[in-house]
Design a protein around this motif. Structure first.
Motif, short mmCIF file in Angstrom:
data_model
loop_
_atom_site.label_atom_id
_atom_site.label_comp_id
_atom_site.label_asym_id
_atom_site.label_seq_id
_atom_site.Cartn_x
_atom_site.Cartn_y
_atom_site.Cartn_z
N PHE A 219 0.76 -1.25 0.14
CA PHE A 219 0.07 -0.17 0.07
C PHE A 219 0.85 1.31 0.02
O PHE A 219 0.71 2.06 -0.96
CB PHE A 219 -0.87 -0.08 1.18
N LEU A 220 1.63 1.21 0.80
CA LEU A 220 2.52 2.50 1.03
C LEU A 220 3.44 2.71 -0.16
O LEU A 220 3.71 3.66 -0.79
CB LEU A 220 3.56 2.67 2.34
N THR A 221 4.06 1.34 -0.69
CA THR A 221 5.17 1.58 -1.88
C THR A 221 4.25 1.84 -2.88
O THR A 221 4.71 2.81 -3.74
CB THR A 221 5.62 0.19 -2.35
N SER A 222 3.21 1.57 -3.15
CA SER A 222 2.15 1.96 -4.43
C SER A 222 1.90 3.46 -4.26
O SER A 222 1.94 4.29 -5.22
CB SER A 222 0.99 1.18 -4.45
N THR A 223 1.51 3.92 -3.15
CA THR A 223 1.23 5.45 -2.84
C THR A 223 2.45 6.24 -3.03
O THR A 223 2.32 7.00 -3.67
CB THR A 223 0.90 5.63 -1.12
N ALA A 224 3.77 5.78 -2.72
CA ALA A 224 5.02 6.59 -2.96
C ALA A 224 5.29 6.78 -4.50
O ALA A 224 6.09 7.70 -4.79
CB ALA A 224 6.25 6.00 -2.26
N THR A 225 4.64 5.75 -5.30
CA THR A 225 4.95 5.83 -6.82
C THR A 225 3.83 6.56 -7.31
O THR A 225 3.69 6.54 -8.71
CB THR A 225 5.19 4.66 -7.33
N GLY A 226 2.86 7.31 -6.57
CA GLY A 226 1.89 8.07 -7.42
C GLY A 226 0.58 7.29 -7.66
O GLY A 226 -0.49 7.86 -8.16
N LYS A 227 0.48 6.02 -7.24
CA LYS A 227 -0.69 5.31 -7.36
C LYS A 227 -1.49 5.45 -6.22
O LYS A 227 -1.63 5.95 -5.26
CB LYS A 227 -0.24 3.79 -7.61
N GLN A 228 -3.02 5.01 -6.39
CA GLN A 228 -4.03 5.02 -5.57
C GLN A 228 -4.52 3.66 -5.15
O GLN A 228 -5.49 2.96 -5.44
CB GLN A 228 -5.35 6.06 -5.87
N PRO A 229 -3.63 2.84 -4.31
CA PRO A 229 -3.99 1.46 -4.06
C PRO A 229 -5.52 1.27 -3.51
O PRO A 229 -6.18 0.24 -3.58
CB PRO A 229 -3.00 1.03 -3.09
N TRP A 230 -5.73 2.60 -2.80
CA TRP A 230 -7.14 2.31 -1.91
C TRP A 230 -8.17 2.28 -3.06
O TRP A 230 -9.27 1.40 -2.60
CB TRP A 230 -7.40 3.60 -1.05
N ASN A 231 -8.17 2.65 -4.20
CA ASN A 231 -9.21 2.32 -5.10
C ASN A 231 -9.33 1.05 -5.54
O ASN A 231 -10.49 0.49 -5.83
CB ASN A 231 -9.13 3.27 -6.41
N LEU A 232 -8.15 0.21 -5.64
CA LEU A 232 -8.31 -1.11 -5.94
C LEU A 232 -8.68 -2.13 -4.95
O LEU A 232 -9.71 -2.89 -5.11
CB LEU A 232 -6.81 -1.64 -6.25
N LEU A 233 -8.33 -1.46 -3.49
CA LEU A 233 -8.90 -2.25 -2.30
C LEU A 233 -10.31 -2.04 -2.13
O LEU A 233 -10.99 -2.99 -1.78
CB LEU A 233 -8.15 -1.96 -1.36
N ARG A 234 -10.91 -0.80 -2.52
CA ARG A 234 -12.19 -0.64 -2.47
C ARG A 234 -13.25 -1.43 -3.11
O ARG A 234 -14.44 -1.89 -2.79
CB ARG A 234 -12.55 0.87 -2.57
N GLU A 235 -12.56 -1.87 -4.37
CA GLU A 235 -13.58 -2.60 -5.24
C GLU A 235 -13.80 -3.99 -4.70
O GLU A 235 -14.74 -4.83 -5.12
CB GLU A 235 -12.57 -3.08 -6.37
N PHE A 236 -13.18 -4.64 -3.40
CA PHE A 236 -13.45 -5.74 -2.63
C PHE A 236 -14.68 -5.61 -1.84
O PHE A 236 -14.83 -6.80 -1.46
CB PHE A 236 -12.06 -6.40 -2.25
N ALA A 237 -15.17 -4.56 -1.57
CA ALA A 237 -16.12 -4.47 -0.64
C ALA A 237 -17.26 -5.23 -1.25
O ALA A 237 -17.97 -5.00 -2.18
CB ALA A 237 -16.58 -2.97 -0.40
N GLY A 238 -17.98 -6.09 -0.20
CA GLY A 238 -19.03 -6.98 -0.57
C GLY A 238 -18.66 -8.09 -1.60
O GLY A 238 -19.80 -8.97 -2.08
N ARG A 239 -17.69 -8.37 -2.10
CA ARG A 239 -17.24 -9.34 -2.99
C ARG A 239 -16.86 -10.64 -2.19
O ARG A 239 -16.29 -10.55 -0.83
CB ARG A 239 -16.16 -8.99 -4.18
N GLU A 240 -16.67 -11.94 -2.94
CA GLU A 240 -16.28 -12.99 -2.45
C GLU A 240 -14.84 -13.11 -1.70
O GLU A 240 -13.95 -12.48 -2.56
CB GLU A 240 -16.54 -14.06 -3.14
N PRO A 241 -14.66 -13.93 -0.85
CA PRO A 241 -13.10 -13.87 -0.41
C PRO A 241 -12.14 -14.34 -1.41
O PRO A 241 -11.15 -14.15 -1.28
CB PRO A 241 -13.45 -14.60 1.04
N SER A 242 -12.81 -15.35 -2.11
CA SER A 242 -11.97 -15.98 -3.05
C SER A 242 -11.41 -14.90 -4.20
O SER A 242 -10.20 -15.09 -4.58
CB SER A 242 -12.66 -16.86 -3.86
N GLU A 243 -12.22 -13.78 -4.39
CA GLU A 243 -11.86 -12.71 -5.40
C GLU A 243 -10.57 -11.85 -4.58
O GLU A 243 -9.68 -11.38 -5.36
CB GLU A 243 -12.92 -11.83 -5.64
#
Length: 270
Positions: A219-243
């Motif tokens: 998460f922090l490495t991605s943020t340091a390179t200008g990415k927004q890892p939180w947007n990827l992680l948000r996508e898993f709200a309500g999705r199956e653990p396997s995803e």
């Protein structure tokens, strides 16, 4: 005016090649609601990362997480200062001997007594990091309080930017040996010197992420390179653990994250 309802997602993923029962990360969240059920008053989460180098790290991480969660539920101020958080960690350690005695008795009954080479490790005890978080509705907003020992992290995101990282904010710091809670350490004063605390207020639209070190480092490495890892992680709200497990496996396969257990919580405010 009342705080906007919040929603919680949580995942626990073992190392590649291990099954769920071998996971040395532990996660306790309360209330135990489904991801589509709103939380209106209070929420707590405890994430612990058992140190693989120690014997019974999985069991110690679980015991520590359960004890901390029980204490934070009864007394949210447990995470208000290093001293109170350290007392809770020390209390968990005081329960270790009785747990260990029951464990050794089971081994005897199962015809698998402790071998001579296990005894030094059992005497040293098990180790784990810990992050305990209490989030409570305070009139029109949410307020979080957190206590950490080691490098399990909390990230507060607002308006598509990382507002706060706790207790680690530099990805380079994950290469340093973290502070650990030992199952033999009953010294609350000593622990308090290593416990860190923080607090923050959440507005509608904010998100709070909590993760053990492997995912936190990504998460922090991605943020340091200008990415927004939180947007990827948000996508898993309500999705199956396997995803989510597939997502973690892909990060590991790409070399973006080391093969370690993952505990993850996403607290999303409306």
């Amino acid at each position: 005016m009342t705080a906007t309802p919040a929603y919680v997602s949580r995942f626990l993923v073992p190392k590649d090649g291990n099954d769920a029962d071998q996971c040395e990360d532990a996660l306790v969240a309360w209330p135990p609601v489904e991801c589509d059920q709103p939380i209106a008053g209070a929420f707590l989460a405890v994430l612990c990362d058992g140190a693989s180098e120690s014997l019974l790290a999985r069991d110690w991480a679980r015991l520590l997480a359960e004890e901390l969660a029980s204490r934070v539920e009864r007394r949210p101020r447990t995470v208000g200062s290093p001293a109170t958080a350290a007392k809770a960690i020390a209390a968990a350690a005081r329960g270790w001997d009785s747990w260990l005695a029951a464990y050794l008795e089971r081994r005897e009954k199962d015809g698998k007594p402790v071998a001579w080479y296990e005894k030094p490790g059992l005497e040293r005890g098990a180790y784990a990091t810990a992050l305990a978080v209490s989030v409570r509705a305070d009139e029109d907003r949410w307020r979080w309080n957190a206590a950490a020992l080691g490098d399990t992290c909390l990230f507060h995101v607002r308006d598509d930017r990382l507002l706060y990282a706790f207790p680690v904010s530099d990805p380079a710091d994950f290469g340093v040996t973290p502070a650990l809670a030992g199952s033999r350490n009953h010294d609350a004063a000593l622990l308090a010197r290593h416990v860190k605390v923080a607090t923050g207020e959440c507005e509608s639209g904010d998100a709070v992420f909590m993760a053990t070190d492997a995912l936190a480092a990504w998460f922090l490495t991605s943020t340091a390179t200008g990415k927004q890892p939180w947007n990827l992680l948000r996508e898993f709200a309500g999705r199956e653990p396997s995803e989510f497990e597939d997502f973690i496996a892909a990060l590991r396969a790409a070399g973006d994250m080391r093969n370690d257990d993952v505990a993850f919580v996403h607290f999303d405010i409306g």
